[in-house]
Enzyme design. Structure first.
Site, PDB file in Angstrom:
ATOM      1  N   GLU A  47       0.921  -1.265   0.047  1.00 33.38           N
ATOM      2  CA  GLU A  47      -0.035  -0.051   0.032  1.00 33.38           C
ATOM      3  C   GLU A  47       0.751   1.232  -0.160  1.00 33.38           C
ATOM      4  O   GLU A  47       1.730   1.451   1.100  1.00 33.38           O
ATOM      5  CB  GLU A  47      -0.939   0.169   1.080  1.00 33.38           C
ATOM      6  CG  GLU A  47      -1.845  -1.133   1.255  1.00 33.38           C
ATOM      7  CD  GLU A  47      -2.856  -1.280   2.269  1.00 33.38           C
ATOM      8  OE1 GLU A  47      -4.045  -1.427   2.402  1.00 33.38           O
ATOM      9  OE2 GLU A  47      -2.399  -1.160   3.527  1.00 33.38           O
TER      10      GLU A  47
ATOM     11  N   ASN B 253      -6.971  -3.035   6.269  1.00 37.44           N
ATOM     12  CA  ASN B 253      -7.190  -3.033   7.605  1.00 37.44           C
ATOM     13  C   ASN B 253      -8.408  -2.203   7.735  1.00 37.44           C
ATOM     14  O   ASN B 253      -9.094  -2.445   8.772  1.00 37.44           O
ATOM     15  CB  ASN B 253      -6.066  -2.511   8.398  1.00 37.44           C
ATOM     16  CG  ASN B 253      -5.166  -3.731   8.703  1.00 37.44           C
ATOM     17  OD1 ASN B 253      -5.251  -4.841   8.624  1.00 37.44           O
ATOM     18  ND2 ASN B 253      -3.890  -3.261   8.911  1.00 37.44           N
TER      19      ASN B 253
END
Length: 516
Positions: free
Chosen positions: A169, A207
């Site tokens: 990411e 997440n």
């Protein structure tokens, strides 16, 4: 040419930090060593630094041993190994990182500690050095907040183990320069990784979007509808997920998973969509942290037997069924029933299956069987692929005629499926999980966190989902997904299941398209 096209064109290797340039990694734990290995194998000179004396040298020795194992397995030739070892150095003083073109931090998840580290590094490295954090839970913007040049700061969130997992990411903080994010993207892409762009938001993509995968399973468990082994089996064998949420959190560590959930919840000002689980809190308080403590949801003691999921006893399949209307996402079942030798009669309207007993078999829609006391209704769960699924999950009220339930069980067993019967819970297991994943994902996309494509890529590669939530919701139908959440919201009126505007808009667009 559009702005997005221009950005895409910039994401190539010409913007990457060249392999002749030094990459420094600060922090020599598992993640730091993994990131260093990725950069090293990609051809960079690598310097490892750790504030603990001697740790950097130990990490160099450990990395050298890893390279040796790669040679033994035939994944790296001896000459490449020798060259890599020659480019790997331990730094005993931060000043030795001065000529690095990229510095990646992988130290303790403590905001003040990270802020002090980068404030010190900024005094050492050149102004054109890219500074990156591997944080998984802290704000990239906050870490860079006190820097003289916050524009050259970016998040590079690798997944563990970094040498094996492809996803990275690339997180832009509030002050991150676009060209720095592009350069970081191109660099990790050149290392053979699959980068996704992401804005600095709690949990980033993975997440943040993954919270419902754990939360809905825990909610079903807390309501007493099914045990952990059965819920895991439903999501694995029916939903197509690589692991169930209970076995996965045991692997991650219950304390780690619960801390991430709580962090995301707090960061979103305790939004009910991210509410932590009391059951998981109690598990952590009891010290049952999963594999690392020997016991979590399951026991990992030597000789301990793993609980089996609930599986219904064999039952006779009905010779015929009536399919009323289109079954929507479950329409593939019709061909499977016919191939199994079951006579399928077709009638217009309804969108459900009628069994010979008169009982109705319906795809989970957020309602419950007990609400229809005068009717015999059995719900079946959503499957990622009904042909490939090895298990089908059914739900009904306790006082349903056993003969009607046996018909439903036998029908799916005739397809070669195992069948689990759970309590009468709205939305069942897979259907409510996928709907919530889609809702959180659509919200992230519409708030500019990442593109739909990057969200789907992140969830497939970061946590091994069978499909990205946006792709899956599009395949199931946004109208169906939104409708299921509305039904859940009617039964749990606390805001958790209220569909977000992103999902509502997509459902409305689907309606408009169908009416043309």
């Amino acid at each position: 040419m559009t702005t997005s096209e221009t950005a895409t064109e910039g994401q190539d290797h010409t913007a990457a930090i060249g392999p002749d340039r030094t990459v420094a990694v600060v922090g020599t734990g598992t993640m730091g060593q993994g990131i260093a290995q990725v950069a090293l194998v990609a051809g960079h000179p690598v310097r490892l630094y750790d504030s603990a004396p001697g740790r950097a040298a130990e990490a160099v020795a450990a990395l050298t041993a890893r390279l040796d194992r790669l040679v033994e397995k035939g994944r790296l030739d001896a000459a490449a190994r020798e060259a890599a070892v020659g480019r790997l150095h331990a730094a005993e003083d931060p000043a030795e990182l001065a000529d690095a073109s990229l510095v990646i931090e992988a130290i303790v998840e403590d905001l003040s500690v990270k802020q002090r580290l980068f404030a010190d590094l900024e005094k050492i490295v050149g102004d054109d050095t890219v500074l990156a954090t591997n944080t998984s839970s802290l704000s990239v913007t906050a870490i860079a907040g006190g820097l003289r040049l916050p524009g050259r700061f970016v998040g590079l969130h690798f997944f563990n183990p970094a040498p094996l997992l492809p996803l990275v990411e690339v997180v832009s903080g509030f002050a991150t320069d676009q060209d720095v994010a592009t350069r970081a993207y191109a660099t990790v892409k050149g290392w053979g990784k699959t980068p996704v762009r992401c804005a600095d938001t709690p949990g980033f993509i993975v997440n943040r979007v993954a919270r419902p995968f754990y939360a809905e399973a825990l909610r079903v468990y807390e309501e007493g509808a099914a045990d952990p082994a059965t819920i895991d089996a439903a999501l694995r064998e029916c939903g197509g997920f690589r692991m169930g949420p209970f076995e996965l959190t045991d692997l991650i560590g219950q304390d780690v998973n619960e801390a991430v959930t709580r962090s995301v919840w707090d960061s979103f000002f305790q939004d009910p969509k991210f509410t932590p689980s009391l059951a998981q809190r109690r598990l952590v308080e009891s010290g049952r942290l999963g594999r690392k403590s020997g016991h979590g949801w399951f026991s990992y003691a030597e000789g301990a037997e793993r609980p089996e999921p609930h599986t219904a006893a064999p039952a006779n399949a009905p010779e015929w069924i009536t399919v009323w209307g289109d079954l929507g996402p479950a329409e593939p079942l019709v061909g499977l029933f016919e191939a199994a030798g079951i006579t399928v009669l077709h009638k217009k309207g309804g969108g459900h299956i009628e069994l010979p007993s008169g009982a109705e078999l319906s795809l989970a829609d957020g309602e419950t069987s007990f609400e229809y006391a005068e009717e015999a209704i059995v719900y079946f769960d959503l499957a990622y692929d009904y042909a490939a699924a090895s298990r089908i999950v059914l739900s009904t009220r306790e006082d349903l005629d056993p003969a009607a339930l046996a018909e439903a069980v036998g029908l799916f067993q005739a397809l070669g499926k195992k069948v689990s019967v759970i309590g009468d819970v709205p939305g069942m297991i897979v259907a409510r999980t996928v709907a919530m994943l889609a809702d959180v994902a659509a919200d992230a996309v519409d708030r500019g966190v990442a593109t739909a494509e990057d969200v789907d890529t992140a969830m497939r590669l970061g946590v091994n989902y069978p499909a990205g939530p946006m792709e899956w919701a599009g395949r199931v139908g946004y109208r169906h997904t939104c409708g299921l959440l509305r039904e859940l919201h009617a039964r749990y009126a606390n805001g958790r299941y209220a569909p977000g505007l992103g999902l509502v808009r997509r459902a409305a667009a689907e309606d408009a398209e169908d009416s043309r």
